[in-house]
Write a protein that holds these residues in place. Structure first.
Motif, PDB file in Angstrom:
ATOM      1  N   THR A   1       0.829  -1.201   0.000  1.00  0.00           N
ATOM      2  CA  THR A   1       0.000   0.000   0.000  1.00  0.00           C
ATOM      3  C   THR A   1       0.865   1.253   0.000  1.00  0.00           C
ATOM      4  O   THR A   1       0.595   2.216  -0.723  1.00  0.00           O
ATOM      5  CB  THR A   1      -0.938   0.004   1.216  1.00  0.00           C
ATOM      6  N   GLY A   2       1.931   1.240   0.810  1.00  0.00           N
ATOM      7  CA  GLY A   2       2.844   2.382   0.821  1.00  0.00           C
ATOM      8  C   GLY A   2       3.489   2.606  -0.533  1.00  0.00           C
ATOM      9  O   GLY A   2       3.614   3.751  -0.991  1.00  0.00           O
ATOM     10  N   ARG A   3       3.900   1.530  -1.190  1.00  0.00           N
ATOM     11  CA  ARG A   3       4.519   1.669  -2.513  1.00  0.00           C
ATOM     12  C   ARG A   3       3.517   2.199  -3.536  1.00  0.00           C
ATOM     13  O   ARG A   3       3.859   3.042  -4.384  1.00  0.00           O
ATOM     14  CB  ARG A   3       5.076   0.321  -2.977  1.00  0.00           C
ATOM     15  N   VAL A   4       2.286   1.718  -3.439  1.00  0.00           N
ATOM     16  CA  VAL A   4       1.253   2.159  -4.388  1.00  0.00           C
ATOM     17  C   VAL A   4       0.953   3.642  -4.199  1.00  0.00           C
ATOM     18  O   VAL A   4       0.867   4.407  -5.181  1.00  0.00           O
ATOM     19  CB  VAL A   4      -0.021   1.310  -4.205  1.00  0.00           C
ATOM     20  N   VAL A   5       0.808   4.072  -2.943  1.00  0.00           N
ATOM     21  CA  VAL A   5       0.510   5.483  -2.676  1.00  0.00           C
ATOM     22  C   VAL A   5       1.674   6.373  -3.116  1.00  0.00           C
ATOM     23  O   VAL A   5       1.472   7.424  -3.738  1.00  0.00           O
ATOM     24  CB  VAL A   5       0.202   5.686  -1.176  1.00  0.00           C
ATOM     25  N   TRP A   6       2.908   5.945  -2.830  1.00  0.00           N
ATOM     26  CA  TRP A   6       4.063   6.743  -3.217  1.00  0.00           C
ATOM     27  C   TRP A   6       4.189   6.832  -4.738  1.00  0.00           C
ATOM     28  O   TRP A   6       4.447   7.912  -5.288  1.00  0.00           O
ATOM     29  CB  TRP A   6       5.333   6.153  -2.615  1.00  0.00           C
ATOM     30  N   PHE A   7       3.973   5.735  -5.427  1.00  0.00           N
ATOM     31  CA  PHE A   7       4.035   5.764  -6.892  1.00  0.00           C
ATOM     32  C   PHE A   7       2.953   6.684  -7.455  1.00  0.00           C
ATOM     33  O   PHE A   7       3.206   7.446  -8.407  1.00  0.00           O
ATOM     34  CB  PHE A   7       3.876   4.356  -7.461  1.00  0.00           C
TER      35      PHE A   7
END
Length: 543
Positions: A54-60
């Motif tokens: 989820t963190g990677r998705v939000v950051w991307f």
């Protein structure tokens, strides 16, 4: 009191429609995230947000949207100046051509960039296929028209006298731009940038087609969690977070957005002849036109190739089901898309016109002003929900009596109408707001009733923007993919859904059919946009 009651009566229809087809699905989505088993469980949402993916998705989502926004603004500003302040040959055609990517189906944009950047494409040697660079390029391609149109409309409405006075005092063109023009355009630029960031952050088809499973945005992650993993609680949790973030961004954009003063617009001069100092902006506009045309030309060329030979075989194959990859031929899906777009257009137009009338009439009492302010905020709520989230909400709420609409042919048109509604409202509201209320008062003093005043004062001004809004709604509905991907049945699939399925089907035939179907859809959209451009009202409205 009579005026307030009339206002509430006029708003009753849109309020009921939004209550059933927006508030109820969004409430059901929120309940699925916080009450997964009937008991309040906020920990489930926090657990989803704490996941590393989820963190990677939000950051991307954040950084790719920010970079695409910067690229869109840098490419769009010179074109906004050249196409709205200079008397260029075929400038209406160029403006319409630059607008086509914005209303293209996002899945078509993804297919076009895959064809351009793929191994067999003209730029395949760069190795950009399936990379974040391709996604950012696709997002910028899709949204640069927002900058060109909204900033161009503001530029077109600027009073030229301050810039002329600065030039007469010895300021160079660069100094005039820096000290006079850009400060006047700052609200329009910031507003356009915020809208572009919103569109990039909620883009579905572009990221899904170009990023696949490796690079996912919040929008595509919601789709994948729902359809592939069946993790509805996680999808609902992400939808709630997205809803809060988008609503905050829209509130910021609304504070920065300004409606041009019609009196100022009437003082503006006609587009002037091109001077030597204008050649950098003209050159940048031509470069942007080439960049916009490259993926589309590559798409057309690819659709005409079967193997190593030129052929119309991909287009003839549209009458088939693509070796069993589809339940219905693409031609039948095109008929379904057209029928659905027509239904969505009249729904969005009727709803948008009533909303525009409600929010633009002048308030005469504090009570009426408060009611109108509340209604205005309520009607703008659909702007805070993405198409994927809306489709997800439909999926989990409108599935039981008395609102069991799973088999209704109107379910997809209603969802598409809500997606197209902001375009309709943003096209009509500035025009209605620009009508001097004294004209209505004069008509009323001469004995004209409400309908007669509407027919003699409002209708002659608004009919062209109304037709333009219909064109925008039709084009947007024709290419809508986010909500439709959730709701369309396989035997009633629209062309964007069919294209996405053909991309994932094995064999070259399915991909060739996807290219041909994309060209047909893009051509239909381009024709509609050329008609809309002829109906555009200068200096009024972002589109």
């Amino acid at each position: 009191m009579r005026r307030t009651l009339a206002l509430l009566g006029l708003a009753l229809g849109p309020v009921l429609v939004l209550g059933v087809f927006f508030v109820l699905p969004v409430a059901g989505m929120v309940a699925r995230g916080f009450w997964p088993d009937g008991a309040f469980d906020p920990g489930g949402v926090l657990e989803v947000l704490a996941r590393p993916r989820t963190g990677r998705v939000v950051w991307f989502t954040l950084w790719s949207s920010a970079v695409a926004t910067v690229v869109s603004v840098l490419l769009g500003l010179p074109a906004a100046y050249a196409l709205h302040r200079l008397d260029l040959p075929l400038r209406r055609v160029v403006r319409a051509a630059l607008l086509v990517p914005f209303v293209l189906p996002t899945v078509v944009v993804g297919v076009a960039f895959r064809e351009l950047l793929g191994e067999a494409g003209p730029l395949g040697g760069l190795g950009l296929d399936g990379t974040p660079v391709a996604i950012v390029a696709g997002l910028a391609f899709f949204n640069v028209a927002v900058v060109v149109r909204s900033v161009g409309a503001a530029w077109e409405g600027l009073d030229p006298r301050p810039a002329e006075a600065a030039a007469a005092l010895g300021a160079s063109p660069a100094q005039v731009l820096r000290t006079v023009t850009l400060p006047a355009l700052r609200p329009a630029i910031v507003s356009a940038a915020s809208v572009v960031f919103l569109f990039c952050a909620t883009s579905f088809g572009v990221v899904l087609t170009l990023g696949g499973l490796r690079y996912a945005s919040v929008e595509t992650e919601i789709y994948l969690l729902t359809t592939n993993l069946l993790d509805l609680q996680a999808a609902a949790a992400l939808s709630v977070v997205q809803l809060v973030a988008i609503t905050a961004l829209l509130a910021l954009a609304a504070r920065l957005r300004t409606v041009p003063d019609p009196a100022v617009a009437r003082r503006t001069s006609r587009p002037r002849a091109v001077r030597r100092s204008d050649w950098p902006q003209v050159t940048a506009t031509l470069l942007l036109l080439v960049l916009v045309a490259a993926p589309l030309v590559t798409l057309v060329v690819g659709s005409l190739r079967v193997g190593d030979a030129w052929s119309l075989g991909n287009y003839r194959a549209l009458q088939t089901t693509g070796e069993g990859a589809l339940l219905v031929p693409v031609t039948e899906a095109l008929v379904t898309s057209l029928r659905t777009a027509v239904d969505a257009t009249w729904m969005a137009l009727l709803l948008g016109l009533v909303v525009a009338v409600v929010v633009t009439r002048r308030s005469r009492t504090p009570g009426e002003r408060r009611v109108r302010s509340v209604l205005d905020g309520f009607f703008m709520l659909p702007l805070g929900v993405s198409a994927v989230t809306l489709g997800f909400g439909f999926l989990i709420t409108l599935d039981r009596p008395p609102l069991d609409l799973r088999d209704s042919a109107l379910l997809v048109p209603v969802a598409q109408a809500l997606v197209a509604l902001p375009l309709v409202v943003r096209t009509i509201v500035p025009v209605l707001a620009g009508i001097d209320d004294r004209q209505r008062q004069a008509a009323a003093s001469l004995g004209a009733g409400g309908l007669r005043t509407l027919a003699t004062v409002d209708l002659p001004v608004v009919w062209r923007p109304l037709l333009a809004a219909a064109g925008f709604a039709f084009a947007a509905s024709l290419g809508e993919f986010g909500a439709t991907a959730f709701l369309a049945r396989e035997d009633r699939a629209t062309v964007p859904v069919v294209i996405f399925r053909l991309i994932g089907s094995p064999g070259a035939m399915g991909y060739g059919m996807a290219l041909a179907a994309s060209v047909v859809l893009a051509t239909t959209t381009a024709v509609v946009m050329l008609a809309v451009e002829r109906l555009r009202v200068p200096s009024l409205g972002a589109f």
